[in-house]
Design an enzyme around this catalytic site. Structure first.
Site, mmCIF file in Angstrom:
data_model
loop_
_atom_site.group_PDB
_atom_site.id
_atom_site.type_symbol
_atom_site.label_atom_id
_atom_site.label_comp_id
_atom_site.label_asym_id
_atom_site.label_seq_id
_atom_site.Cartn_x
_atom_site.Cartn_y
_atom_site.Cartn_z
ATOM 1 C CG PHE A 64 -1.992 -1.059 1.161
ATOM 2 C CD1 PHE A 64 -3.174 -0.843 0.465
ATOM 3 C CD2 PHE A 64 -1.794 -2.275 1.778
ATOM 4 C CE1 PHE A 64 -4.149 -1.828 0.408
ATOM 5 C CE2 PHE A 64 -2.758 -3.277 1.726
ATOM 6 C CZ PHE A 64 -3.942 -3.052 1.038
ATOM 7 C CB SER A 65 4.467 1.569 -0.580
ATOM 8 O OG SER A 65 5.385 2.600 -0.829
#
Ligand SMILES: *Cc1c(COP(=O)(O)O)cnc(C)c1O
Length: 314
Positions: A64-65
């Site tokens: 989910f960076s």
């Protein structure tokens, strides 16, 4: 370089609460997709990448960076190839990775064990030899070039603030901001549990940075700058949220039209307002909070929140 890269992000007065003046520096507004501290950290990497004449920007991150999303968007904007090695071979898709793929980024999910090698110089050396056309950006944009970009945040702050607050993951942003020489009480809000390790980590970042960039006159710290860690606002740990946090973010948005992200800036802002409410910050204090972006993660978080009957309303 052109367009958004030279724009100073605005500093907005949020409110005066219990006599405390709260301002926010809106780095989330720098650009809709390449924003916040992830843009700050990429900026000098992007310059170095251009100078290197390499073809592909390769980096590392979680599924989910914000950093992966910013790298993908930058590649699309300037027309270069991007690739990401994602932590966890079981990872297939989510809104962040869908966005990255839509920007043309190549995504490769790798095992956690492999991922643990991401900072190992031997592994990186091998990777560099095997892929000569690749420019490597460390996870999250950390390191000296990332810090240098974050130093710019404080260079844009001309007024005097008594406290400057930022959320922390690796502490790179804070280390860069402190290296500007700005004199204030810096307050770090770790987004993870047990954030005490961030103090020595920040000190180390600052020393490394100073050693590498002192020839350019950068990395000077004011002897009157102080650092305070606020460890009580992680809401259970990195990536964890509680209903109270989501309700807070929604009501803050309703009241001030400031969207916050659930992993970092929401927790920081909750902490700041909580301390003001409890009377722990004296009237007359002028606080600057840094909005480090991260809004791309809301979609993915909302998918996960649905099961709990919660939603971020923006
Ligand atoms: C990555 C990130 C941070 C943490 O930055 P560090 O430099 O790792 O401390 C804070 N806020 C947002 C929105 C981020 O995406």
């Amino acid at each position: 370089m052109n367009s958004f890269e030279k724009i100073n992000s605005p500093i907005q007065h949020v409110d005066t609460l219990n006599g405390v003046e709260v301002y926010i520096k809106r780095d989330d507004l720098i650009h809709p997709e390449v924003s916040g501290n992830k843009w700050r950290k990429l900026k000098y990497h992007y310059e170095a990448f251009r100078e290197s004449n390499k073809k592909v920007m390769l980096t590392f991150g979680g599924a989910f960076s914000n950093h992966i999303a910013a790298t993908a968007a930058l590649g699309k904007m300037y027309g270069f190839e991007t690739k990401a090695l994602i932590r966890g071979e079981e990872i297939t898709t989510n809104p962040t990775l869908d966005f990255c793929r839509s920007c043309g980024m190549e995504i490769e999910a790798i095992s956690r064990k492999q991922y643990d090698e991401r900072d190992n110089p031997e592994f990186l050396g091998m990777l560099g030899e095997a892929l000569p056309e690749v420019y490597l950006v460390p996870e999250g944009g950390k390191g000296v070039l990332g810090m240098r970009g974050c130093l710019d945040i404080m260079d844009e702050v001309k007024d005097q603030f008594d406290m400057v607050c930022v959320a922390g993951g690796t502490g790179t942003t804070m280390a860069g901001m402190m290296s500007s020489g700005y004199e204030t009480n810096f307050q770090l809000f770790p987004a993870l549990k047990g954030g005490d390790f961030l103090r020595p980590a920040i000190q180390k970042h600052i020393v490394d940075f100073g050693q590498e960039l002192s020839t350019q006159g950068l990395g000077k710290i004011s002897t009157r700058a102080t650092l305070t860690l606020q460890n009580d606002y992680h809401f259970g740990g990195y990536g964890k949220v509680q209903p109270e946090l989501i309700h807070f973010m929604n009501s803050l948005y309703e009241k001030y039209q400031i969207p916050l992200d659930p992993i970092y800036t929401g927790k920081m802002m909750f902490g700041i307002l909580d301390k003001i409410e409890k009377g722990e910050i004296k009237a007359g204090t002028k606080i600057l909070a840094i909005h480090t972006g991260g809004l791309q993660g809301i979609k993915g978080m909302n998918e996960r929140l649905q099961k709990r009957g919660l939603q971020i309303n923006y």
